[in-house]
Scaffold this active site. Structure first.
Site, PDB file in Angstrom:
ATOM      1  N   ARG A 193      -1.038  35.774  44.683  1.00 14.71           N
ATOM      2  CA  ARG A 193      -0.206  36.329  45.741  1.00 14.71           C
ATOM      3  C   ARG A 193      -0.631  37.787  45.920  1.00 14.71           C
ATOM      4  NH1 ARG A 193       0.972  40.021  42.882  1.00 14.71           N
ATOM      5  NH2 ARG A 193       2.489  40.669  44.422  1.00 14.71           N
ATOM      6  N   GLY A 194       0.014  38.451  46.899  1.00 18.71           N
ATOM      7  CA  GLY A 194      -0.444  39.786  47.264  1.00 18.71           C
ATOM      8  C   GLY A 194      -1.475  39.633  48.377  1.00 18.71           C
ATOM      9  N   ALA A 195      -1.322  40.434  49.431  1.00 13.86           N
ATOM     10  CA  ALA A 195      -2.120  40.210  50.644  1.00 13.86           C
ATOM     11  C   ALA A 195      -3.639  40.157  50.396  1.00 13.86           C
ATOM     12  CB  ALA A 195      -1.760  41.278  51.681  1.00 13.86           C
ATOM     13  N   GLN A 235       8.547  40.183  41.219  1.00  7.86           N
ATOM     14  CA  GLN A 235       7.154  40.614  41.036  1.00  7.86           C
ATOM     15  C   GLN A 235       7.073  41.973  40.345  1.00  7.86           C
ATOM     16  OE1 GLN A 235       8.430  39.324  43.840  1.00  7.86           O
ATOM     17  NE2 GLN A 235       6.901  38.279  45.086  1.00  7.86           N
ATOM     18  N   ASP A 263       1.843  43.868  53.583  1.00  8.94           N
ATOM     19  CA  ASP A 263       1.214  42.576  53.905  1.00  8.94           C
ATOM     20  C   ASP A 263       0.618  42.557  55.298  1.00  8.94           C
ATOM     21  OD1 ASP A 263       3.283  41.927  51.698  1.00  8.94           O
ATOM     22  OD2 ASP A 263       1.844  40.286  51.745  1.00  8.94           O
ATOM     23  N   LYS A 307       7.190  43.419  51.143  1.00  7.73           N
ATOM     24  CA  LYS A 307       8.191  42.630  50.414  1.00  7.73           C
ATOM     25  C   LYS A 307       9.616  43.036  50.780  1.00  7.73           C
ATOM     26  CE  LYS A 307       7.586  39.921  48.291  1.00  7.73           C
ATOM     27  NZ  LYS A 307       7.659  38.548  48.828  1.00  7.73           N
TER      28      LYS A 307
END
Ligand code: MRU
Length: 368
Positions: A57-59, A207, A248, A259
């Site tokens: 995850r994470g852009a 997260q 993102d 987020k």
């Protein structure tokens, strides 16, 4: 960055790949912080599922995984049909981070005009390049952002700590290496600046508590985990020198989608005169979008992520526990948009710009 002293990236070609073609491997982020587990991605379906289920995850890392997903699809079948199906499958995995579209478009463009027999090698080559470029970009974000932390520290007469608040995880786990929001923090720490990080836990998936705290700890950066509602209080009491988050998707006008909860932190920062910076790689800018609130699709995830939490018991067992009464429904909006008026500056690989169209275009004149 290092895990127990061993250098890692978040995605890499498996050791048993032959001549640069094979499975990809990832760190399974759903198992952190309690277990460090790697996983193999053999097919485009597995790559799409890893993105959807947030094992990655994470852009930026979503983009890198999508690039390897396209390569895995070509390894299985380099036909036009396979290319189109892989593109559609990956694009459907998560809606908000624009790096997914960026990477899928990039690979499709590289591959479309090649004969099928040349597509496999070209896809793997481009996926590896995207990963290497991300590492370079994030390192540069660190170089441009670190002086902001140094200035905050020096302007207060070099106290024994300078406090940065961050939200979610925009560290090396969210990218291929270094991170975006955390890259300036790592560079400041390594330069001997006594940086301390307030880590928002970042409900519902935590997260911050699970990933940011873990990776800062691995690098020896002093940090304190706080619940999501604490930031405003800390800012009122002069306990935050600056905020740095990731994003993102950033509009061409400088609105920042990140987020869920980022917007509330930016409001509190604005009210208390605390600088609010956002670290972002160029591929996270969506040059087709001007109004973030109106135009960016906000992912809504399963309500079970709100009603059930995973943790480790005193006996060391990993367990799920229910938080809410049976029958209560839950809404799970995963991102929000911080309007540009609340953003002090955008830290990119090309320098720090105002959160405005003029500011971004001065750094990316090719997008005029
Ligand atoms: O839902 P996630 O964990 O993928 O959300 C991640 C974030 O919001 C990050 O801040 C963002 O992707 C920037 S990562 C460098």
């Amino acid at each position: 960055m290092k895990v127990s002293g061993t250098p890692y990236r978040t995605i890499w070609l498996a050791d048993d790949a032959e001549d640069g073609i094979g499975a990809a491997e990832i760190i399974d982020q759903t198992r952190l912080p309690h277990q460090f587990v790697t996983a193999r991605l053999e097919t485009v379906g597995e790559a799409a599922a890893a993105i959807r289920d947030m094992r990655v995850r994470g852009a930026p890392l979503i983009g890198a995984t999508a690039a390897y997903g396209m390569a895995l699809a070509m390894r299985a079948d380099p036909s036009d049909e396979s290319l189109g199906a892989a593109y559609d499958l990956l694009m459907a995995a998560r809606p908000t981070a624009v790096n997914l579209r960026w990477a899928c478009d990039d690979l499709r463009e590289v591959l479309t005009n090649l004969p099928a027999e040349r597509r496999i090698r070209a896809a793997y080559r481009r996926a590896a390049e995207i990963c290497d470029e991300d590492v370079e970009i994030c390192s540069s974000i660190g170089d441009h952002g670190m002086p902001l932390i140094r200035e905050a520290w020096e302007s207060r007469g070099k106290p024994d700590r300078v406090n940065v608040l961050t939200h979610c995880n925009a560290g090396w786990l969210a990218t291929v290496d270094w991170g975006t929001a955390l890259a300036p923090i790592y560079k400041a720490h390594d330069a001997g600046i006594p940086v301390h990080v307030w880590v928002d836990e970042t409900r519902p998936r935590n997260q911050g508590a699970s990933l940011t705290a873990w990776e800062l700890g691995q690098h020896g950066v002093p940090h304190t985990v706080i619940v999501d509602n604490v930031g405003g209080h800390l800012m009122q009491h002069g306990m935050v020198d600056l905020c740095i988050t990731g994003t993102d998707r950033t509009t061409r006008t400088g609105d920042v989608c990140n987020k869920i909860g980022t917007y509330l932190k930016a409001l509190a920062a604005d009210d208390n005169g605390v600088p609010f910076y956002v670290g972002l790689p160029g591929p996270t800018i969506d040059w087709t979008v001007s109004d973030g609130v109106a135009e960016i699709p906000i992912e809504e995830r399963d309500g079970a992520e709100v009603t059930v939490m995973t943790g480790k018991t005193a006996a060391g067992e990993i367990m799920d526990v229910a938080l809410t009464p049976d029958g209560s429904s839950a809404a799970n909006f995963a991102f929000d948009v911080t309007p540009r008026r609340l953003v002090t500056g955008l830290i990119t690989e090309r320098g720090v710009s105002a959160a405005s169209e003029e500011g971004l275009l001065a750094l990316y004149p090719e997008e005029v």
